[in-house]
Design an enzyme around this catalytic site. Sequence first.
Site, PDB file in Angstrom:
ATOM      1  N   GLY A  68      -6.469  44.830  11.381  1.00  0.00           N
ATOM      2  CA  GLY A  68      -6.570  43.385  11.565  1.00  0.00           C
ATOM      3  C   GLY A  68      -6.222  42.582  10.508  1.00  0.00           C
ATOM      4  O   GLY A  68      -5.863  41.288  10.619  1.00  0.00           O
ATOM      5  N   LEU A 104       1.819  40.391  21.106  1.00  0.00           N
ATOM      6  CA  LEU A 104       1.213  40.647  22.367  1.00  0.00           C
ATOM      7  C   LEU A 104      -0.106  39.742  22.353  1.00  0.00           C
ATOM      8  O   LEU A 104      -0.773  40.071  21.818  1.00  0.00           O
ATOM      9  CB  LEU A 104       0.909  42.034  22.495  1.00  0.00           C
ATOM     10  N   GLU A 131      -3.551  55.472  19.865  1.00  0.00           N
ATOM     11  CA  GLU A 131      -3.888  54.284  20.188  1.00  0.00           C
ATOM     12  C   GLU A 131      -2.736  53.420  20.706  1.00  0.00           C
ATOM     13  O   GLU A 131      -1.708  53.589  20.333  1.00  0.00           O
ATOM     14  CB  GLU A 131      -4.575  53.368  19.227  1.00  0.00           C
ATOM     15  N   GLU A 166      -1.028  53.293  16.739  1.00  0.00           N
ATOM     16  CA  GLU A 166      -1.402  54.428  15.777  1.00  0.00           C
ATOM     17  C   GLU A 166      -2.045  55.642  16.365  1.00  0.00           C
ATOM     18  O   GLU A 166      -2.446  55.522  17.486  1.00  0.00           O
ATOM     19  CB  GLU A 166      -2.305  53.744  14.419  1.00  0.00           C
ATOM     20  N   ARG A 216      -8.810  62.575  13.912  1.00  0.00           N
ATOM     21  CA  ARG A 216      -9.941  62.699  13.708  1.00  0.00           C
ATOM     22  C   ARG A 216     -10.750  62.693  15.131  1.00  0.00           C
ATOM     23  O   ARG A 216     -10.219  62.273  16.037  1.00  0.00           O
ATOM     24  CB  ARG A 216     -10.675  62.002  12.778  1.00  0.00           C
TER      25      ARG A 216
HETATM   26  C1  MV4 Z   1      -1.184  43.786  17.336  1.00  0.00           C
HETATM   27  C2  MV4 Z   1      -1.807  42.667  18.354  1.00  0.00           C
HETATM   28  C3  MV4 Z   1      -0.767  42.052  19.145  1.00  0.00           C
HETATM   29  N1  MV4 Z   1       0.662  42.210  18.889  1.00  0.00           N
HETATM   30  N2  MV4 Z   1       0.170  43.840  17.321  1.00  0.00           N
HETATM   31  C4  MV4 Z   1      -5.295  44.710  15.147  1.00  0.00           C
HETATM   32  C5  MV4 Z   1      -5.531  45.729  14.161  1.00  0.00           C
HETATM   33  C6  MV4 Z   1      -4.620  46.724  14.414  1.00  0.00           C
HETATM   34  N3  MV4 Z   1      -4.900  47.911  14.915  1.00  0.00           N
HETATM   35  C7  MV4 Z   1      -3.575  46.203  15.147  1.00  0.00           C
HETATM   36  N4  MV4 Z   1      -3.901  45.066  15.858  1.00  0.00           N
HETATM   37  C8  MV4 Z   1      -3.282  44.347  16.733  1.00  0.00           C
HETATM   38  N5  MV4 Z   1      -2.019  44.408  16.503  1.00  0.00           N
HETATM   39  C9  MV4 Z   1       1.005  42.994  18.151  1.00  0.00           C
HETATM   40  N6  MV4 Z   1       2.467  43.027  18.046  1.00  0.00           N
HETATM   41  C10 MV4 Z   1      -3.022  42.504  18.465  1.00  0.00           C
HETATM   42  C11 MV4 Z   1      -3.893  43.473  17.588  1.00  0.00           C
HETATM   43  C12 MV4 Z   1      -5.210  43.280  17.537  1.00  0.00           C
HETATM   44  C13 MV4 Z   1      -6.284  44.251  18.308  1.00  0.00           C
HETATM   45  C14 MV4 Z   1      -5.496  45.577  18.616  1.00  0.00           C
HETATM   46  C15 MV4 Z   1      -6.305  46.523  19.176  1.00  0.00           C
HETATM   47  C16 MV4 Z   1      -7.619  46.251  19.393  1.00  0.00           C
HETATM   48  C17 MV4 Z   1      -8.350  44.873  18.962  1.00  0.00           C
HETATM   49  C18 MV4 Z   1      -7.596  43.913  18.336  1.00  0.00           C
HETATM   50  C19 MV4 Z   1      -8.102  42.753  17.892  1.00  0.00           C
HETATM   51  C20 MV4 Z   1      -7.164  41.799  17.500  1.00  0.00           C
HETATM   52  C21 MV4 Z   1      -6.002  42.127  17.138  1.00  0.00           C
END
Ligand code: MV4
Length: 455
Positions: A165, A203, A275, A287, A291
């Site tokens: 994040g 998103l 994920e 991703e 693990r």
């Molecule tokens: C995003 C998203 C919305 N749209 N990508 C946050 C950490 C990283 N794993 C990717 N993340 C996000 N990517 C797009 N194109 C929103 C998040 C995100 C999020 C994703 C999964 C679980 C919690 C989250 C909390 C805030 C933002």
Amino acid sequence: MFKKILIANRGEIALRIVRACREMGIESVVVHSTADEAAMAVRMADESVCIGPPSSRQSYLNMASILSAATLTGADAIHPGIGFLSENEEFARMVEEHGFTFIGPTPEHIAKMGDKAVAKDTVRALGLPLIPGSPGILKDAEEGLKLAREIGFPVLIKAVAGGGGKGMKVARSEDEFKACFTMASSEAKAAFGNGAMYMEKYLSHPRHIEIQVIGDGQGNAVHLGERDCSIQRRHQKVIEECPSPALTDEERKYIGELAADCTRKMNYRGVGTMEFLYEDGKFYFLEMNTRLQVEHPITEMITGIDLVREQIMIAAGHKLSFTQEDIKFDGHAFECRINAEHPETFIPSPGKITRYHAPGGLGVRVDSAIYDGYSVPPHYDSLVAKLIIHAKTREEALKRVERALGECVIDGINTNIRLHERILQEPAFRAGEFNIHWLEKLLASQAEESKKAAS
Ligand code: MV4
């Protein structure tokens, strides 16, 4: 089969692995820092070795000390647990080079999935759906703006060196794109020393859905269903559940089989988690974690499969002992992460536990390494217990979580049990109507209300 496994981890996950070893008749060695001398895993393991002072860098991340402990105790294999060195390709390689078996994926797969761009290219080639975005690093704001027009606003500008994040900025229109890009890039440069940026369609209200997969590295791979991890605060999961209340059986089958096929085609060895963001009926790969995950127990409750046992069997060269058809999903499970922290301020609350009583009864599992008189050290993460609940239906499971939380006694430190109880009272949560922003919005509105009440 291994005679002795060294567990290079601490806390509840070290104890979880000690338990699997004991049931399999395998001796266990637990390494620990001086801050963890009184840890339950140290007491329950067959052997323990102190490998350094409290700081993780000098203990649980100290590869040389861990390898020395394995040599000293004559371990055959090393289980890295979660966090620490569990996704460190160099450590996996060093373990094998020193003649031990690394209980996990190959260094190549750890490296491949650890590089977000390579991971996306790999899974794209294997047919997984990705978030529409830039093919790679954006040359400059001009190029970004041109692509953003094609993708459609809002877009998310992400730092290549970011993660969890950090280094993400939403650009909602053409007018603000350049300023967002410049700001995001300079912030990334300051924070990570690397200002390279890429971009994706933003998103705005997704759920976080992850698929548990297992491969034996011998051509077989299955999925064990999904976990809905949308209830999180600042990228820390708070409550996880499976199955997700948002997915239909068709969607579950679609994404599960896609993830399993991808795992098989990679000839992946070990357990892994893919994920996804899920929004308006569509899945987007984020991703892959190479693990075991903190929340693996809810998948175990639904499938009856011991994931740590499977990790050990696969690392010892066994093929998967079941096919996808053998796997049945039964009931509904929740996991509440109980942290040593204040339920409103989230300030960590290490210290001595003066009284501990764990809940029990049908469908109640507590994965924890705390006990009466145990002192939670301040040096590590604040997770002290995982309350895992299983029942036939989501409605019954909700009742059981509330009942079990009410029985839980952890005196002497602050915990977030009250936060869990608040979440469970929310109609939207009980209806399964939430996304990744829901908890932070709830907390913000409650903070607003208490500020008004106080003024
Ligand atoms: C995003 C998203 C919305 N749209 N990508 C946050 C950490 C990283 N794993 C990717 N993340 C996000 N990517 C797009 N194109 C929103 C998040 C995100 C999020 C994703 C999964 C679980 C919690 C989250 C909390 C805030 C933002």
